[in-house]
Write an enzyme that holds these catalytic residues in place. Sequence first.
Site, PDB file in Angstrom:
ATOM      1  N   LEU A  68      37.845  -1.342 -21.324  1.00 23.91           N
ATOM      2  CA  LEU A  68      37.663   0.079 -21.643  1.00 23.91           C
ATOM      3  C   LEU A  68      38.117   0.875 -20.431  1.00 23.91           C
ATOM      4  O   LEU A  68      37.957   0.423 -19.294  1.00 23.91           O
ATOM      5  CB  LEU A  68      36.188   0.404 -21.914  1.00 23.91           C
ATOM      6  CG  LEU A  68      35.541  -0.082 -23.215  1.00 23.91           C
ATOM      7  CD1 LEU A  68      34.085   0.385 -23.257  1.00 23.91           C
ATOM      8  CD2 LEU A  68      36.287   0.413 -24.437  1.00 23.91           C
ATOM      9  N   ASP A  69      38.642   2.069 -20.663  1.00 23.22           N
ATOM     10  CA  ASP A  69      39.025   2.939 -19.547  1.00 23.22           C
ATOM     11  C   ASP A  69      37.814   3.194 -18.654  1.00 23.22           C
ATOM     12  O   ASP A  69      36.678   3.306 -19.138  1.00 23.22           O
ATOM     13  CB  ASP A  69      39.535   4.289 -20.063  1.00 23.22           C
ATOM     14  CG  ASP A  69      40.806   4.154 -20.891  1.00 23.22           C
ATOM     15  OD1 ASP A  69      41.455   3.102 -20.822  1.00 23.22           O
ATOM     16  OD2 ASP A  69      41.120   5.124 -21.620  1.00 23.22           O
ATOM     17  N   ARG A  70      38.072   3.317 -17.370  1.00 22.71           N
ATOM     18  CA  ARG A  70      36.988   3.473 -16.397  1.00 22.71           C
ATOM     19  C   ARG A  70      36.029   4.624 -16.718  1.00 22.71           C
ATOM     20  O   ARG A  70      34.805   4.468 -16.608  1.00 22.71           O
ATOM     21  CB  ARG A  70      37.575   3.626 -14.992  1.00 22.71           C
ATOM     22  CG  ARG A  70      36.516   3.640 -13.914  1.00 22.71           C
ATOM     23  CD  ARG A  70      37.081   3.428 -12.537  1.00 22.71           C
ATOM     24  NE  ARG A  70      35.981   3.180 -11.601  1.00 22.71           N
ATOM     25  CZ  ARG A  70      36.137   2.703 -10.379  1.00 22.71           C
ATOM     26  NH1 ARG A  70      37.341   2.427  -9.933  1.00 22.71           N
ATOM     27  NH2 ARG A  70      35.098   2.508  -9.596  1.00 22.71           N
ATOM     28  N   THR A  72      35.168   5.917 -19.505  1.00 23.66           N
ATOM     29  CA  THR A  72      34.505   5.802 -20.810  1.00 23.66           C
ATOM     30  C   THR A  72      33.306   4.868 -20.715  1.00 23.66           C
ATOM     31  O   THR A  72      33.100   4.183 -19.713  1.00 23.66           O
ATOM     32  CB  THR A  72      35.463   5.277 -21.893  1.00 23.66           C
ATOM     33  OG1 THR A  72      35.792   3.912 -21.595  1.00 23.66           O
ATOM     34  CG2 THR A  72      36.736   6.080 -21.959  1.00 23.66           C
TER      35      THR A  72
END
Length: 232
Positions: A68-70, A72
Site C-alpha cells: 500500500l502507498d505509504r 494510506t
Amino acid sequence: MTAKIKSTATNLQVIYEDNHLIVVNKRPGDIVQGDKTGDTPLNEIVKQFLKFKYNKPGNVFLGVVHRLDRPTSGIVVFAKTSKALPRLNKLFSEGKTKKTYWAVVDKIPENKEDTLTHWLVRNPKQNKSYAHKNEVPHSKKAILDYRLIQKLDNYTLLEIDLKTGRHHQIRTQLAAIGSIIKGDLKYGAARSNKDGSIHLHSRSLAFEHPVKKELVEFIAEPPNDAIWNACL
C-alpha cells in the site's frame, strides 16, 4: 506535522493470523518494504512481532505479497510460510482478490456511482501517475468502480472496488474526475493532512485461502481521526 503513531512490534494492529498468513491494519506512514529512507519497514516489524510472540530463535520467514502507498492505511497481507507465498503472489497477480477501499474526497463526483476507465502512465522520477482517456504509449489500463456512501459536512466518502492494480491508481483516477482525496497534495489537494497521511483506506479484502482453500474476508477499521470517525 503532528506526531503520527507508527506501528511497532508491541502496538501492531493484527486483524488475522494462522499458520500460513498474517493480516495487519497498516497505519498511515508505515512503509511496507524498505526503501531509500532507511525507515524500519512493516515487514520487519511483523517479523519482530512474530519473533517475540513465539520466542523464535534465528530468522523469521515472512513474504511480502502486496503493498500500500505509504500515506494510506488498511489491510496488508504477509505470507508466513514458503508454501503460502507463491500461492498468494499468484492470487494477487492474477487479480483473484476482491479489494474494497474507502476514500474521503473534497468534491462530490458528477455521478453517485460509476465505473472509471483510464490509461495510466507512470513517471518514476516524480513517483506519480498520469491518467489519459485513451491508450497512449507506455500506458496501462486502469479500471475501478465507485459509489458514494456518505456525505459529510465538507467531504464525501466513496467506496471503491478496484478491478486492476496500478501505481497510485485510485489517487490518479479520482483526481482525474476532480474528486481529490483529502490530504493528497501530490494529486492536487489544497492542503495536506497534519500527519502527512491521505484519506485513502484499504477497507476490506477477500480471497481464497492459499492452503485451506476456503474464502476468507478481512475488514480494517480506518485510523482514529475526526473525519474517519464521522464515516463510521
